[in-house]
Motif scaffolding. Structure first.
Motif, PDB file in Angstrom:
ATOM      1  N   ALA A  23       0.858  -1.178   0.000  1.00 24.79           N
ATOM      2  CA  ALA A  23       0.000   0.000   0.000  1.00 24.79           C
ATOM      3  C   ALA A  23       0.897   1.232   0.000  1.00 24.79           C
ATOM      4  CB  ALA A  23      -0.908   0.001   1.224  1.00 24.79           C
ATOM      5  N   MET A  24       0.755   2.067  -0.996  1.00 28.09           N
ATOM      6  CA  MET A  24       1.539   3.299  -1.114  1.00 28.09           C
ATOM      7  C   MET A  24       3.043   3.018  -1.030  1.00 28.09           C
ATOM      8  SD  MET A  24      -0.949   5.846   1.040  1.00 28.09           S
ATOM      9  CE  MET A  24       0.267   7.120   1.036  1.00 28.09           C
ATOM     10  N   LYS A  25       3.486   2.008  -1.755  1.00 30.21           N
ATOM     11  CA  LYS A  25       4.906   1.618  -1.848  1.00 30.21           C
ATOM     12  C   LYS A  25       5.470   1.039  -0.549  1.00 30.21           C
ATOM     13  CE  LYS A  25       5.213   3.105  -6.063  1.00 30.21           C
ATOM     14  NZ  LYS A  25       5.115   2.189  -7.135  1.00 30.21           N
ATOM     15  N   LEU A  26       4.613   0.760   0.439  1.00 35.32           N
ATOM     16  CA  LEU A  26       5.049   0.117   1.679  1.00 35.32           C
ATOM     17  C   LEU A  26       4.552  -1.322   1.677  1.00 35.32           C
ATOM     18  CD1 LEU A  26       4.338   2.876   4.334  1.00 35.32           C
ATOM     19  CD2 LEU A  26       6.541   2.231   3.363  1.00 35.32           C
ATOM     20  N   MET A  27       5.443  -2.242   2.032  1.00 35.38           N
ATOM     21  CA  MET A  27       5.087  -3.652   2.103  1.00 35.38           C
ATOM     22  C   MET A  27       4.604  -3.959   3.523  1.00 35.38           C
ATOM     23  SD  MET A  27       5.603  -4.713  -0.870  1.00 35.38           S
ATOM     24  CE  MET A  27       6.517  -4.364  -2.350  1.00 35.38           C
ATOM     25  N   ASN A  28       3.316  -4.286   3.652  1.00 39.13           N
ATOM     26  CA  ASN A  28       2.700  -4.548   4.949  1.00 39.13           C
ATOM     27  C   ASN A  28       2.463  -6.038   5.113  1.00 39.13           C
ATOM     28  OD1 ASN A  28       1.970  -1.639   5.765  1.00 39.13           O
ATOM     29  ND2 ASN A  28       1.196  -1.803   3.683  1.00 39.13           N
ATOM     30  N   GLU A  29       3.136  -6.643   6.089  1.00 40.98           N
ATOM     31  CA  GLU A  29       2.940  -8.067   6.344  1.00 40.98           C
ATOM     32  C   GLU A  29       1.612  -8.270   7.062  1.00 40.98           C
ATOM     33  OE1 GLU A  29       6.421  -9.262   8.534  1.00 40.98           O
ATOM     34  OE2 GLU A  29       7.548  -9.590   6.673  1.00 40.98           O
ATOM     35  N   ILE A  30       0.816  -9.200   6.558  1.00 41.75           N
ATOM     36  CA  ILE A  30      -0.461  -9.547   7.184  1.00 41.75           C
ATOM     37  C   ILE A  30      -0.234 -10.846   7.950  1.00 41.75           C
ATOM     38  CG2 ILE A  30      -2.905 -10.006   6.816  1.00 41.75           C
ATOM     39  CD1 ILE A  30      -1.885  -7.172   5.895  1.00 41.75           C
ATOM     40  N   GLU A  31      -0.509 -10.807   9.243  1.00 39.01           N
ATOM     41  CA  GLU A  31      -0.234 -11.940  10.116  1.00 39.01           C
ATOM     42  C   GLU A  31      -1.512 -12.643  10.544  1.00 39.01           C
ATOM     43  OE1 GLU A  31       1.940 -10.221  13.358  1.00 39.01           O
ATOM     44  OE2 GLU A  31       3.749  -9.942  12.145  1.00 39.01           O
ATOM     45  N   ALA A  32      -1.367 -13.926  10.864  1.00 41.22           N
ATOM     46  CA  ALA A  32      -2.490 -14.721  11.378  1.00 41.22           C
ATOM     47  C   ALA A  32      -2.843 -14.234  12.772  1.00 41.22           C
ATOM     48  CB  ALA A  32      -2.110 -16.200  11.419  1.00 41.22           C
TER      49      ALA A  32
END
Length: 145
Positions: free
Chosen positions: A107-116
């Motif tokens: 999102a907006m050139k930022l890599m956001n890790e989605i965690e369980a």
């Protein structure tokens, strides 16, 4: 203003550790603003329709009665692996633990890790790698252990 990755991470850390939902830095004619949703929804519980939420036009399949959906907390691009040639974080049938990285939403050139959020098993991957996602889109279906 030249902002390096460490400075950007520091701004994000400050935002995460505070009650702020937005931070803006301005220097000369350059400006950077980082904003976050104050209450992102990451998991949505699956409940069979009852009298209070029954819909006569749709039915919940029996296989969905036990489990959760992991949803996108951002508008962005869904990635199953940390790099284009990397192995996916998870596959259907994988056992997962709370805090385990499931995917990345850029999102907006930022890599956001989605965690369980919970332990379980990946039952279904609902988005194709590299496809755009909207806030609240279902990414995975997880059977709770």
């Amino acid at each position: 203003m030249k902002l390096d990755l460490d400075q950007l991470r520091e701004l994000i850390r400050i935002l995460d550790e505070s009650n702020l939902t937005e931070i803006e830095v301005e220097h000369d004619d350059d400006r950077i603003r980082i904003r976050r949703d104050p209450a992102p929804a990451v998991a949505q519980s699956l409940a069979p329709p009852g009298p209070e939420n029954a819909d006569s036009t749709t039915e919940t399949p029996a296989s969905l009665d036990d489990g959760i959906y992991v949803t996108s907390p951002f508008v962005g691009t869904f990635y199953r692996a940390p790099s284009p040639d990397g192995e996916p974080f998870v596959e259907v049938g994988d056992a997962i633990a709370p805090g385990q990285v499931l995917c990345i939403v850029e999102a907006m050139k930022l890599m956001n890790e989605i965690e369980a959020e919970a332990a379980g098993t990946i039952v279904e991957i609902l988005i194709e790698d590299g496809k755009p996602v909207e806030y609240g889109d279902r990414l995975f279906r997880i059977e709770i252990i």
